[in-house]
Motif scaffolding. Sequence first.
Motif, mmCIF file in Angstrom:
data_model
loop_
_atom_site.group_PDB
_atom_site.id
_atom_site.type_symbol
_atom_site.label_atom_id
_atom_site.label_comp_id
_atom_site.label_asym_id
_atom_site.label_seq_id
_atom_site.Cartn_x
_atom_site.Cartn_y
_atom_site.Cartn_z
ATOM 1 N N HIS A 137 4.561 5.495 1.285
ATOM 2 C CA HIS A 137 3.926 5.215 -0.014
ATOM 3 C C HIS A 137 3.491 3.751 -0.098
ATOM 4 O O HIS A 137 2.404 3.444 -0.608
ATOM 5 C CB HIS A 137 4.895 5.540 -1.149
ATOM 6 N N GLN A 138 4.343 2.858 0.392
ATOM 7 C CA GLN A 138 4.004 1.439 0.290
ATOM 8 C C GLN A 138 2.837 1.071 1.207
ATOM 9 O O GLN A 138 1.990 0.245 0.847
ATOM 10 C CB GLN A 138 5.231 0.590 0.633
ATOM 11 N N VAL A 139 2.766 1.668 2.394
ATOM 12 C CA VAL A 139 1.657 1.398 3.309
ATOM 13 C C VAL A 139 0.338 1.854 2.696
ATOM 14 O O VAL A 139 -0.683 1.157 2.767
ATOM 15 C CB VAL A 139 1.906 2.086 4.671
ATOM 16 N N ILE A 140 0.329 3.045 2.083
ATOM 17 C CA ILE A 140 -0.885 3.538 1.417
ATOM 18 C C ILE A 140 -1.303 2.576 0.312
ATOM 19 O O ILE A 140 -2.480 2.208 0.178
ATOM 20 C CB ILE A 140 -0.638 4.948 0.847
ATOM 21 N N ASN A 141 -0.356 2.154 -0.480
ATOM 22 C CA ASN A 141 -0.655 1.252 -1.588
ATOM 23 C C ASN A 141 -1.248 -0.064 -1.085
ATOM 24 O O ASN A 141 -2.266 -0.546 -1.596
ATOM 25 C CB ASN A 141 0.624 0.993 -2.383
ATOM 26 N N GLN A 142 -0.627 -0.670 -0.060
ATOM 27 C CA GLN A 142 -1.100 -1.941 0.477
ATOM 28 C C GLN A 142 -2.465 -1.797 1.140
ATOM 29 O O GLN A 142 -3.343 -2.654 1.010
ATOM 30 C CB GLN A 142 -0.085 -2.473 1.496
ATOM 31 N N ALA A 143 -2.686 -0.694 1.885
ATOM 32 C CA ALA A 143 -3.947 -0.500 2.588
ATOM 33 C C ALA A 143 -5.114 -0.365 1.614
ATOM 34 O O ALA A 143 -6.179 -0.965 1.789
ATOM 35 C CB ALA A 143 -3.855 0.728 3.492
ATOM 36 N N LEU A 144 -4.927 0.422 0.563
ATOM 37 C CA LEU A 144 -6.003 0.610 -0.412
ATOM 38 C C LEU A 144 -6.249 -0.662 -1.217
ATOM 39 O O LEU A 144 -7.381 -0.957 -1.607
ATOM 40 C CB LEU A 144 -5.665 1.779 -1.338
ATOM 41 N N LYS A 145 -5.190 -1.428 -1.461
ATOM 42 C CA LYS A 145 -5.373 -2.702 -2.155
ATOM 43 C C LYS A 145 -6.212 -3.655 -1.301
ATOM 44 O O LYS A 145 -7.124 -4.335 -1.786
ATOM 45 C CB LYS A 145 -4.008 -3.319 -2.466
ATOM 46 N N SER A 146 -5.923 -3.698 0.013
ATOM 47 C CA SER A 146 -6.699 -4.551 0.911
ATOM 48 C C SER A 146 -8.139 -4.064 1.030
ATOM 49 O O SER A 146 -9.089 -4.856 1.089
ATOM 50 C CB SER A 146 -6.042 -4.569 2.307
ATOM 51 N N LEU A 147 -8.321 -2.753 1.051
ATOM 52 C CA LEU A 147 -9.658 -2.176 1.145
ATOM 53 C C LEU A 147 -10.521 -2.562 -0.038
ATOM 54 O O LEU A 147 -11.709 -2.860 0.095
ATOM 55 C CB LEU A 147 -9.542 -0.649 1.254
ATOM 56 N N SER A 148 -9.931 -2.584 -1.250
ATOM 57 C CA SER A 148 -10.696 -2.891 -2.458
ATOM 58 C C SER A 148 -11.082 -4.361 -2.551
ATOM 59 O O SER A 148 -12.092 -4.704 -3.167
ATOM 60 C CB SER A 148 -9.889 -2.490 -3.697
ATOM 61 N N SER A 149 -10.273 -5.238 -1.944
ATOM 62 C CA SER A 149 -10.540 -6.673 -2.066
ATOM 63 C C SER A 149 -11.202 -7.271 -0.825
ATOM 64 O O SER A 149 -11.550 -8.447 -0.820
ATOM 65 C CB SER A 149 -9.236 -7.419 -2.357
#
Length: 707
Positions: free
Chosen positions: A647-659
């Motif tokens: 769950h944390q990897v998904i959250n971090q990856a999508l956050k990086s993708l958006s920024s």
Amino acid sequence: MDRKLPLLLITSDPKNRVQLSNRIRSLQLFDIHTVENSTSAIEKLKNNNFHFIISDIDIGDVDGWCLSSLIRSDIYVCDRKIPIVLLTDTHSERIAEATAKAFGINAVLTKSETSKVNEILADAFSLSLPISSKMTALNVMADKSLASEIELLIDSKFETFTVPNAKDGLAILRQQNIDFLIVDNALPDNTASELIKAVHQELPEIPCVVIVPRNDIEVAEYYMIHGASDFIYRPLNPSRVLNICERAARRNDFMISNNQFAQKVSQLEQSERKFRDLFDEHTTLLENLSSVVIELDKEGKIKFLNKTWRSLTGFSIERCIGKNLLEFIEVDELGAVRFTAKINSMLKLNQTSSTEEVKIRTAYNYNLWVEIKLHKIIKNGVTSGLSATVDNIHDRKKAEEKLSHLALHDTLTGLYNRYYFDTQLSRLTLLASRGDDSHCLLYIDLDHFKVINDTEGHQTGDMVLREVSQILSQRLRQSDILCRVGGDEFVILLSSTTMENAKTIGNNICKQISDTHFQFSNNTYKISASIGLSEIDGHSTAPEYLRQADIALYVAKNKGRNQIHCFAEDDVESTMQFDNMKWVHRLQDAVINDNLILHFQPVWDLEENKVAYFEALVRLQHGDTLTFPNEFIPALERAEDISFLDHQVINQALKSLSSNPELHRVAINLSAHAFSDERLAPLIESKLKNTMSMVIELYSNSLNQPA
């Protein structure tokens, strides 16, 4: 009891502080911390885990209501659900009830009611004074989008129910406790008007807010005339909706409180008249006191009794005159010896007064707890006897006994609770450190108990827990201590017991529980127990012995359950389980401190001669060390906590993708457990929606930037 419960008392009134402290201290269960203002109280709350709070309202810069709100926000050391009692000079019951509901207060007492504080503490301990929940609102509207919009706007303050028509709305109002009503005037066939009229006639105490077309004054006036409390224009103005709803919901509180204040004024006037009457009849006051009044001669024999003695004890006054007061004290109580010494001391020495709590005999074949206040009578410089008042404190002592029992016992099974276990584990640890016999700790967890809870319900689960507690109780010696410390977790402290004997006891427990069948309706269930065993040998601390038993318990579960495992420092399985737990803690710490790092590795498309996508690779930053997946993922999988990392990897990856727009496509590696994680797909969907919203907003802002 080895350790008392910490209680915070906040009051600037010295008299009130002394009275409350003495009353609470009589329980001998609390460590009382007293402060005079909110500033000192906040400092205490930052550093101490209190179990109860009693406070005046006017305590300085932050009043008692606001301090309670801060505590409920979970910013201090204590549990945010800690029982809180506020003291007022006077109050309207309705306003106090409504305000307490808003601020999460367990009880509001006037300072004249402080005699009830011990019973309040007992009830709070038994969880019969829950923190109040949100107020409830009923929406009656056929327009689903309007209903959703209303629910969203008032969700922070109200629990909302919605029905599509007036008939269903009136039925709910008649059957359930609703704080206020919201009606859309656009209900078909003019049913909105009929509903409001019916509510106004049948349930006038329920405030009603009606939704009308914007600027339609005539419609708004019509509903207000026929029973509505307020109105909201449609389309909705979000800033006004919550304000109007709160105002409507509180309307009845203030109307009822006005009546209560009027009643209090009337009661005060009546009390003043009664006081004058009592003053005029002062000659009969002594015979009508609720307290027994006694006069003793210098030998301790009764010279005078008022009539309350007869109603309290059942003994006639005539037969008691001339008898020694000690004849009526219950001799089986240790207090009788102390009371005898106290009377002799006052008659022969210089002590002038004393207060004692003892049991007295009655003519009704039961004993009563009473408080006896003794005062020396001195005439011409010589002790001529004693005067005494006797008050019935039986109910208070029973409340104290109830509180004492609740402080040490689990309410479901009647076994000792976690607090008592902690004190006894510390006691055995201390004894072992002094060179006494070693002791053992069994940590028991029921296997497959969740199946019964989920299938048959929690009430059935509670029945199973009570039956298991009976099974465990039958295996104990008188010196052993059985406690329930969690949902389906039990511990047994075996005093003066070797590891070998403790292991035998644990194996017998496993067998007896696994041999037991639980029959509910047509279904039969079997459960088992996994047990972790640690030795209290005096070479470590109480928390460490508990941790060792916990590790051994997990090993027992991993080895197939329905067995006992003994902790040992050189045990490979225990060491591996401890390492697993450390990695779980490190992962949680990394998430909290934002030390979970993703490295993005480009994957090159040879045909297109460009980067096809980026692969997200997870790392843990622990101090100055960068840890790679092969070091921590196996431990997380063994600890069954790998989904948290997914769950944390998904959250971090999508956050990086958006920024980071250059990350045009990202591949995320997940564990094999992800295929059975039912929460994963909804999480990805939710995060993708949020990410797309952020990307669109960033893109829009970039278009609006000047060239």
